[in-house]
Design a protein around this motif. Structure first.
Motif, mmCIF file in Angstrom:
data_model
loop_
_atom_site.group_PDB
_atom_site.id
_atom_site.type_symbol
_atom_site.label_atom_id
_atom_site.label_comp_id
_atom_site.label_asym_id
_atom_site.label_seq_id
_atom_site.Cartn_x
_atom_site.Cartn_y
_atom_site.Cartn_z
ATOM 1 N N TYR B 130 0.826 -1.207 0.000
ATOM 2 C CA TYR B 130 0.000 0.000 0.000
ATOM 3 C C TYR B 130 0.860 1.256 0.000
ATOM 4 O O TYR B 130 0.563 2.224 -0.716
ATOM 5 C CB TYR B 130 -0.928 -0.021 1.223
ATOM 6 C CG TYR B 130 -1.915 1.098 1.192
ATOM 7 C CD1 TYR B 130 -2.959 1.082 0.280
ATOM 8 C CD2 TYR B 130 -1.784 2.193 2.043
ATOM 9 C CE1 TYR B 130 -3.855 2.125 0.216
ATOM 10 C CE2 TYR B 130 -2.680 3.241 1.986
ATOM 11 C CZ TYR B 130 -3.706 3.200 1.076
ATOM 12 O OH TYR B 130 -4.593 4.230 1.003
ATOM 13 N N GLU B 134 0.713 4.031 -2.955
ATOM 14 C CA GLU B 134 0.300 5.403 -2.693
ATOM 15 C C GLU B 134 1.415 6.392 -3.037
ATOM 16 O O GLU B 134 1.134 7.481 -3.522
ATOM 17 C CB GLU B 134 -0.124 5.568 -1.237
ATOM 18 C CG GLU B 134 -1.501 4.982 -0.959
ATOM 19 C CD GLU B 134 -2.571 5.532 -1.887
ATOM 20 O OE1 GLU B 134 -2.907 6.721 -1.793
ATOM 21 O OE2 GLU B 134 -3.069 4.770 -2.738
ATOM 22 N N SER B 137 0.919 6.739 -6.634
ATOM 23 C CA SER B 137 -0.323 7.386 -7.047
ATOM 24 C C SER B 137 -0.302 8.872 -6.732
ATOM 25 O O SER B 137 -0.712 9.692 -7.552
ATOM 26 C CB SER B 137 -1.504 6.723 -6.363
ATOM 27 O OG SER B 137 -1.565 5.374 -6.741
ATOM 28 N N SER B 168 -8.028 2.803 -3.975
ATOM 29 C CA SER B 168 -7.186 2.553 -2.810
ATOM 30 C C SER B 168 -8.045 2.090 -1.645
ATOM 31 O O SER B 168 -7.635 1.213 -0.866
ATOM 32 C CB SER B 168 -6.439 3.827 -2.417
ATOM 33 O OG SER B 168 -5.563 4.191 -3.436
ATOM 34 N N LYS B 218 -5.843 0.328 -11.245
ATOM 35 C CA LYS B 218 -4.548 0.880 -11.622
ATOM 36 C C LYS B 218 -4.141 0.465 -13.035
ATOM 37 O O LYS B 218 -3.458 1.204 -13.726
ATOM 38 C CB LYS B 218 -3.473 0.423 -10.632
ATOM 39 C CG LYS B 218 -3.758 0.811 -9.215
ATOM 40 C CD LYS B 218 -3.658 2.307 -9.016
ATOM 41 C CE LYS B 218 -4.134 2.688 -7.623
ATOM 42 N NZ LYS B 218 -4.353 4.137 -7.489
#
Lengths: 504, 486
Positions: B130, B134, B137, B168, B218
């Motif tokens: 994660y 992130e 992203s 997410s 994604k």
């Protein structure tokens, strides 16, 4: 010449020519002239080189000859493997033989992008020759599909008014069939563990699987042949393609389908081939009768010849699926003969198209008065197309009908009716274009064949008469391989029949 | 005394992080007009990172309490990501200067995104997964809206942010379910847990599906693809090129690692999900692209279809399938960057144009660029002997092999090849415009050498892949093997 990689040389020599053409620089006129010359010489040398394949060819064996093998993707057991046997060898010669004629035929008629045109044709030649020589599935598929790119470009750039539509139709129809064949090839790859074609030919595939594989191969080859009802791309592509493009389409590309049936479907999938023979007969008979009738109604010369191609390829497919010596031999001869004759007929249309820019039959008439040489060439080819004894067309059709008669008399009867229909539309075409009165002034003003055009037609006429009078020089080449094909086919069927009996 | 974890396996990431922060400082405190220099240094940094990755080798090493793994798979995918990022930054340079957006933040943000991608590739824990995702992203949201004075670019950034946040959320929800029912977030332990029990806990299965859905966002697999066309169209073109290349590779790598690693014993469960995603992406991507006239939207649908083909290999659920996906992503990335190099050359009177009809007659005015485009289009359509054909070949190879056990895969394969024929139609339409149509208005002369270099390089790769496929194939095979034995 022994020890030379002659098949690879023949295959890739045109690419060398193409590279030379790409490097030509200078004044536009010089570039155009040099591109034409380089292309002509390259194709001529390639043709002469390919004759060595014939000279070195041993017609007494059915094995693959002049084999070359090299590692390509060793991790996947994929190799670069080339070789010819009696079935494929003559198609290689046919491809290299038609190519210089195509270049000569487009000498004056192609005026824009000459350099690119010649490059496209040379790439096309590499793909065609490679396809007939390839003994590895991956290489075969790459050559088989690779043909699409140059042909798409040739139709799309140098074609007629509806060229874009035709180019797309040609490309997508063929691609649709081919991708299904690719899946079948992959399935065979997992059964045999290799993409080697000779190994795959010897493999035993269970009859239930053969059924699906056969359909997948059929999807590809039926479009290429083309068989009714997936033939509709052919008239469009032929009409819109430039003359030389039509020549290659009719002369060689259609043969890829027939070659595919002979090389893969019949030897590799014998049970399924036997099961589907009635389907082939039905589609073949429909193709012969229906498309002959359609040809009768055409007003456009190229379209008429395109439909006659579908009918003639109907003989080919029927002949090879009779699995008799005469039928298969006849279908190979018919393919070669059609390759030469239909190529010549498209060139014949091209001659008047170059002068008047019309393919309408009604725009002509009475040409015998001002173009006697043209009338003679047209007559020879027209008679060869209808199968007059003494021409190549007769040998092919006669053998196919004999072979079919042994297999199924009704199919033979219906097939033979196509000969009559074939005479009708071809003779009528000839009558409307050549005989009658010269009523159109612009048609009257057309000059007779030039020296260049005579040079194009002379070899074609020689070959047509040679095949008609002394077909043995061709039949001898193919006989060992064809006998082997039929023998293996019958052995396989007998074995599976025995298994069915034993299972009872 | 706290024992320090081994840093060596993560050296490339550490190097990239430190250099990027240094570059940021350099950009902030440097004089105006450092953007170009920052961009050049960024490419060098990526190259050095790549060398560090290669230098580490393909040995498996786990560090940071099992959160981070470096292995043969990671090495291959990281090199791929780094190449994609470096080429995108090169493409962005000239564009940024012409379009007056040459701010040093662009290469820096792209470097941060790349750092996130490297972490994703190496994630060995749901938490590090994660964090990597992130990091990537957040940087991508900002670069999508980089032209903040442009309504479309801002819209693209906002849309990407909202939908990305949603995905997410899905991913996190899935992760929490997996943790709740499995009691661990570490990949190796999840794998052991699932292997030990005859049927996996329902909660883990549901969590896995949510995690896959989040990741499907994604890579823009249907039905989570809605943002793609708008973001592709709105974002500045080199940023779109970046989106289409490196993040896709990283996200696919993450999916591969997640599904083949911890959920390797749940193939039965997840292969159905991937089956559906793959089928829907291939079909929708191919059909929806037909009516697009904007080249960037067309490429968006093309990437959706391409992701469908990549997932096809994963749906096979075998090592061969993973190898096929890796080969596919390699070839896809090169073709995509090449295509975007062409799009970056589409400029008339100093303004970028995006309508594919503007390509009409390109062969007359720019023969080399036309040839390049034709090569990429035929390759994307999967016509041999170009590289794109081999990408599809290895994926279908795996599917057909697996189909011997799971016959429904035959259906997937047939739909796959048929949608590739539909796809061929719109790629051919571009070729038709370039070669068959008369020019309307020609493009400006291209003066940017770096774009030309990228175009030639990717074009040569696409053209001659058939002659030298062995390095890529062996690399991909080693990568896939590392995932399955490790």
């Amino acid at each position: 010449m022994a020890g030379w990689p002659i098949l690879s040389l023949t295959t890739f020599l045109p690419l060398v020519g193409a590279a030379f053409i790409l490097m030509i620089r200078g004044e536009p006129d010089v570039v155009i002239r040099n591109s034409r010359n380089v292309a002509l010489w390259t194709t001529l040398v390639t043709f002469l080189l390919s004759l060595f394949i014939w000279i070195n060819f041993d017609p007494t064996t059915a094995a693959f000859q002049m084999v070359e093998k090299a590692d390509w993707i060793p991790a996947f057991k994929i190799s670069y493997h080339m070789g010819v046997d009696g079935i494929s060898m003559l198609f290689v010669i046919l491809s290299t033989f038609l190519m210089p004629l195509c270049i000569l035929a487009s000498w004056d008629s192609i005026k824009v992008h000459v350099k690119e045109y010649m490059v496209a044709f040379l790439i096309l030649e590499t793909m065609m020759v490679g396809m007939f020589c390839a003994l590895d599935f991956l290489a075969f598929y790459m050559f088989f599909e690779g043909v699409l790119i140059p042909m798409f470009v040739i139709i799309g750039i140098w074609g007629g008014p509806r060229r874009v539509y035709s180019a797309f139709k040609f490309f997508l129809y063929t691609l649709l069939g081919s991708v299904l064949m690719l899946l079948a090839i992959l399935v065979i790859y997992f059964i045999t563990g290799t993409t080697d074609i000779p190994t795959a030919l010897a493999a035993k595939i269970s009859p239930s699987l053969q059924f699906w594989l056969w359909l997948a191969f059929f999807a590809s080859f039926a479009v290429k042949v083309p068989m009714w009802p997936v033939h509709t791309w052919l008239p469009d592509a032929h009409v819109e393609a430039p003359t030389a493009g039509s020549v290659i389409l009719a002369g060689v590309l259609l043969k890829m389908g027939g070659y595919g049936f002979l090389r893969f479907s019949i030897p590799m999938l014998p049970e399924a081939s036997a099961y589907f023979t009635p389907l082939i007969y039905t589609l073949g008979v429909i193709a012969i009768i229906y498309t002959s009738l359609v040809a009768l109604a055409q007003e456009d010369m190229k379209k008429l010849i395109a439909y006659s191609s579908v009918a003639h390829m109907g003989y080919v497919t029927i002949g090879m699926f009779t699995l008799t010596m005469q039928g298969v031999q006849g279908s190979i001869i018919q393919m070669l003969s059609h390759g030469v004759v239909s190529a010549a007929l498209f060139l014949i249309v091209g001659v008047v198209y170059d002068r008047l820019h019309s393919r309408d039959i009604a725009r002509y008439g009475g040409l015998v008065n001002n173009m006697p040489k043209y009338a003679v060439v047209f007559m020879v080819m027209m008679l060869a197309s209808v199968g007059l004894p003494g021409t190549s067309g007769f040998v092919g059709e006669f053998l196919v009908i004999i072979g079919t008669f042994q297999a199924n008399t009704w199919v033979a009867f219906l097939t033979a009716s196509g000969v009559v229909l074939g005479c009708t539309y071809m003779l009528w075409l000839y009558r409307r274009v050549i005989f009658g009165k010269l009523i159109h002034d612009d048609a009257r003003a057309m000059p007779d064949l030039s020296l260049r055009e005579i040079l194009v037609f002379a070899p074609l006429i020689v070959v047509v008469l040679w095949m008609g009078v002394y077909p043995s020089s061709f039949l001898n080449v193919t006989s060992a391989s064809v006998a082997n094909l039929i023998h293996n086919y019958q052995t396989a069927l007998a074995e599976s029949g025995a298994m069915v009996l034993a299972g009872r | 005394m706290v024992e320090l974890p081994a840093f060596l396996p993560a050296l490339p990431e550490l190097f990239l992080a430190v250099s990027t922060m240094a570059l940021l400082m350099f950009g902030v405190f440097g004089s105006d007009g450092t953007a170009r220099l920052v961009g050049q240094i960024a490419v060098v940094v990526l190259l050095c990172t790549g060398l560090l990755v290669i230098g580490h080798g393909t040995e498996r090493a786990v560090t940071f309490n099992g959160m981070f793994v470096m292995d043969g798979f990671g090495a291959y995918m990281k090199v791929l990501v780094l190449i994609g990022s470096a080429l995108s930054i090169i493409l962005a340079q000239g564009y940024a200067e012409r379009e007056h957006m040459n701010r040093f933040e662009l290469p820096v943000l792209m470097l941060f995104a790349t750092l996130g991608m490297l972490l994703m590739v190496s994630a060995n824990d749901l938490i590090s997964l994660y964090v990597g995702l992130e990091t990537q992203s957040l940087a991508l949201y900002v670069v999508a809206a980089f032209r903040r004075d442009h309504a479309k670019s801002s819209e693209a950034g906002l849309k990407y942010f909202v939908l990305g946040a949603l995905s997410s959320g899905l991913l996190l929800y899935g992760a929490s379910l997996i943790y709740g029912f499995g009691g661990t977030t570490q990949f190796d332990r999840i794998a052991g847990l699932i292997a030990a029990s005859p049927t996996p806990p329902v909660g883990v299965v549901v969590g896995m599906v949510f995690a896959v859905a989040g990741l499907a966002f994604k890579i823009s697999a249907v039905p989570f693809h809605m943002w793609t066309p708008d973001v592709y169209e709105g974002a500045p073109t080199p940023v779109t090129a970046f989106f289409a290349a490196a993040p896709k590779v990283a996200a696919v790598a993450l999916i591969l690692r997640l599904l083949d690693g911890p959920f390797g014993h749940m193939v039965e469960q997840w292969s159905q999900v991937i089956f559906a995603l793959s089928l829907a992406s291939m079909v929708l991507g191919s059909f929806a692209a037909i009516q697009q006239t904007n080249i960037k939207r067309l490429m968006a649908y093309s990437s959706i279809a391409n992701m469908g083909f990549a997932l096809l290999g994963l749906a096979a659920g075998t090592e061969q399938g993973t190898r096929g996906v890796v080969v596919y992503m390699t070839i896809y990335m090169v073709m995509t960057i090449g295509t975007f190099a062409v799009i970056l050359c589409m400029k008339q009177h100093g303004r970028m144009v995006e309508d594919i009809r503007q390509l009409a007659g390109l062969s007359r005015s720019h023969p080399l660029m036309a040839l390049g485009t034709a090569i990429f289009m035929f390759s994307l359509a999967g016509i041999p002997p170009l590289a794109g054909f081999f990408g599809k070949l290895y994926v279908f190879l795996a599917v057909i092999e697996a189909a011997a056990k799971h016959s429904e895969l035959y259906i997937l394969a047939v739909f796959g090849v048929l949608s590739s024929v539909v796809g061929a139609f719109y790629y051919l339409r571009v070729v038709k415009l370039i070669y068959f149509d008369d020019p309307i208005e020609t493009f400006d002369r291209q003066s940017d050498d770096s774009i030309a270099a990228v175009l030639v390089g990717t074009g040569l790769f696409t053209m001659f892949f058939f002659a030298f496929p062995v390095p890529v194939l062996n690399g991909a095979a080693a990568a896939a093997a590392a995932l399955f034995t490790g």
